[in-house]
Design a protein around this motif. Structure first.
Motif, PDB file in Angstrom:
ATOM      1  N   ALA A 186     -39.229 -25.872  28.367  1.00 42.37           N
ATOM      2  CA  ALA A 186     -39.327 -26.712  27.172  1.00 42.37           C
ATOM      3  C   ALA A 186     -40.270 -26.085  26.142  1.00 42.37           C
ATOM      4  O   ALA A 186     -39.982 -26.092  24.933  1.00 42.37           O
ATOM      5  N   ALA A 187     -41.387 -25.526  26.614  1.00 45.04           N
ATOM      6  CA  ALA A 187     -42.345 -24.902  25.704  1.00 45.04           C
ATOM      7  C   ALA A 187     -41.722 -23.703  25.006  1.00 45.04           C
ATOM      8  O   ALA A 187     -41.954 -23.477  23.801  1.00 45.04           O
ATOM      9  N   CYS A 188     -40.924 -22.921  25.731  1.00 43.37           N
ATOM     10  CA  CYS A 188     -40.261 -21.761  25.131  1.00 43.37           C
ATOM     11  C   CYS A 188     -39.263 -22.200  24.059  1.00 43.37           C
ATOM     12  O   CYS A 188     -39.166 -21.579  22.994  1.00 43.37           O
ATOM     13  N   GLY A 189     -38.528 -23.272  24.341  1.00 42.71           N
ATOM     14  CA  GLY A 189     -37.569 -23.763  23.363  1.00 42.71           C
ATOM     15  C   GLY A 189     -38.247 -24.238  22.096  1.00 42.71           C
ATOM     16  O   GLY A 189     -37.849 -23.874  20.980  1.00 42.71           O
ATOM     17  N   HIS A 210     -38.645 -12.947  29.220  1.00 46.48           N
ATOM     18  CA  HIS A 210     -37.208 -12.777  28.967  1.00 46.48           C
ATOM     19  C   HIS A 210     -36.852 -13.214  27.551  1.00 46.48           C
ATOM     20  O   HIS A 210     -36.014 -12.576  26.892  1.00 46.48           O
ATOM     21  N   LEU A 211     -37.481 -14.275  27.071  1.00 47.60           N
ATOM     22  CA  LEU A 211     -37.237 -14.727  25.703  1.00 47.60           C
ATOM     23  C   LEU A 211     -37.726 -13.690  24.701  1.00 47.60           C
ATOM     24  O   LEU A 211     -37.016 -13.354  23.745  1.00 47.60           O
ATOM     25  N   VAL A 212     -38.923 -13.183  24.909  1.00 45.91           N
ATOM     26  CA  VAL A 212     -39.468 -12.157  24.008  1.00 45.91           C
ATOM     27  C   VAL A 212     -38.574 -10.932  24.008  1.00 45.91           C
ATOM     28  O   VAL A 212     -38.268 -10.348  22.951  1.00 45.91           O
ATOM     29  N   LEU A 213     -38.134 -10.520  25.190  1.00 47.46           N
ATOM     30  CA  LEU A 213     -37.256  -9.357  25.292  1.00 47.46           C
ATOM     31  C   LEU A 213     -35.959  -9.583  24.524  1.00 47.46           C
ATOM     32  O   LEU A 213     -35.479  -8.689  23.808  1.00 47.46           O
ATOM     33  N   ALA A 214     -35.384 -10.771  24.648  1.00 52.01           N
ATOM     34  CA  ALA A 214     -34.135 -11.070  23.947  1.00 52.01           C
ATOM     35  C   ALA A 214     -34.318 -11.025  22.434  1.00 52.01           C
ATOM     36  O   ALA A 214     -33.492 -10.453  21.712  1.00 52.01           O
ATOM     37  N   LEU A 215     -35.404 -11.615  21.938  1.00 47.26           N
ATOM     38  CA  LEU A 215     -35.640 -11.640  20.494  1.00 47.26           C
ATOM     39  C   LEU A 215     -35.916 -10.245  19.954  1.00 47.26           C
ATOM     40  O   LEU A 215     -35.435  -9.872  18.876  1.00 47.26           O
TER      41      LEU A 215
END
Length: 274
Positions: A156-159, A199-204
């Motif tokens: 939730a925090a990542c979203g 994983h989120l940072v890598l995707a962005l």
């Protein structure tokens, strides 16, 4: 993972890809994805069941409508095949993990959004919000099955965090990012947050770098200018899918750089979770 189950999920991916084609064709135009039944947009002839088999029918028809022979866009078999391939790849990646349903739903929604952005420069709310809701529901189910409720909090925090960062960028320079990209960032944070913030940072990073490189290449070749629009959502989706499938070894490698004892350690895969 039993081979039979992998095959079943792959065939399910073909069926899902067929539905995604309907969504990509109808949602941007504000049409229902349920009614009426699929028909040729040129001659309005309803598509028979034999002509609606994913990938196979397009090949047998030579990529043309049976009635009027108007070309059927290659996007149809490509999206169907790509959905099936990614469903199989993620099944092999996660195995019988409780998070697999969430990642499959997340990936299917991302593919539809990427196709819409590529064709219409549009990331429809009617695709983003259902994908977000279904992904979140599946992740809640995964947390319930595994007891990993703190992980759900990180998700939730990542979203929220990804949405907030892109919202600030949108407010600073709206020409850089449309609000659809802001909504997409929130979806990416939710879908990737369970796997970890890295994983989120890598995707962005991967998506942004890909968009930048393609833009530079197009300008250098004279096929675009600094003011040419690019479907940034396509690059973000590509980065997200790459992070799902290949993010774990990249994150493991990066973490190993700061831990001398981890250098050279074998990479193991835990099929009980991501």
């Amino acid at each position: 993972m039993p081979p039979t189950l992998v095959v079943i999920i792959g065939l399910s991916g073909l069926a899902v890809g067929s539905f995604l084609n309907v969504a990509v064709s109808r949602v941007p135009a504000g049409r229902s994805v349920v009614r009426p039944r699929s028909a040729c947009p040129q001659c309005a002839t309803p598509i028979a069941a034999r002509d609606n088999v994913p990938v196979v029918s397009w090949l047998l028809l030579g990529g043309r409508c049976r009635s009027c022979r108007v070309p059927i866009p290659v996007r149809y078999p490509l999206l169907e095949a790509l959905t099936a391939i990614l469903f199989v790849a993620e099944t092999l990646r996660f195995g019988r993990s409780a998070v697999l349903p969430a990642e499959l739903v997340f990936t299917a929604g991302l593919l539809a959004l990427a196709a819409c952005d590529a064709e219409h420069f549009l990331l429809p709310r009617k695709l983003i919000y259902p994908t977000l809701g279904l992904t979140a529901a599946c992740l809640i189910g995964a947390a319930s099955a595994t007891g990993q409720w703190p992980r759900l909090g990180v998700t939730a925090a990542c979203g929220v965090g990804a949405f907030a960062v892109f919202l600030v960028l949108h407010q600073v320079r709206p020409v850089w990012l449309g609000f659809g990209d802001v909504r997409l960032a929130g979806l990416l944070g939710t879908g990737l947050g369970w796997l970890g913030p890295a994983h989120l940072v890598l995707a962005l990073l991967a998506g942004s770098a890909g968009g930048l490189l393609v833009g530079i290449a197009l300008i250098a070749s004279g096929r675009a200018t600094r003011h040419t629009r690019l479907p940034f959502g396509v690059f973000l989706v590509t980065g997200a899918i790459a992070a799902i499938l290949a993010g774990a070894p990249v994150v493991h490698w990066y973490d190993g750089l700061g831990d001398p004892d981890a250098v050279g350690a074998p990479l193991t895969v835990d099929h009980r979770g991501p």
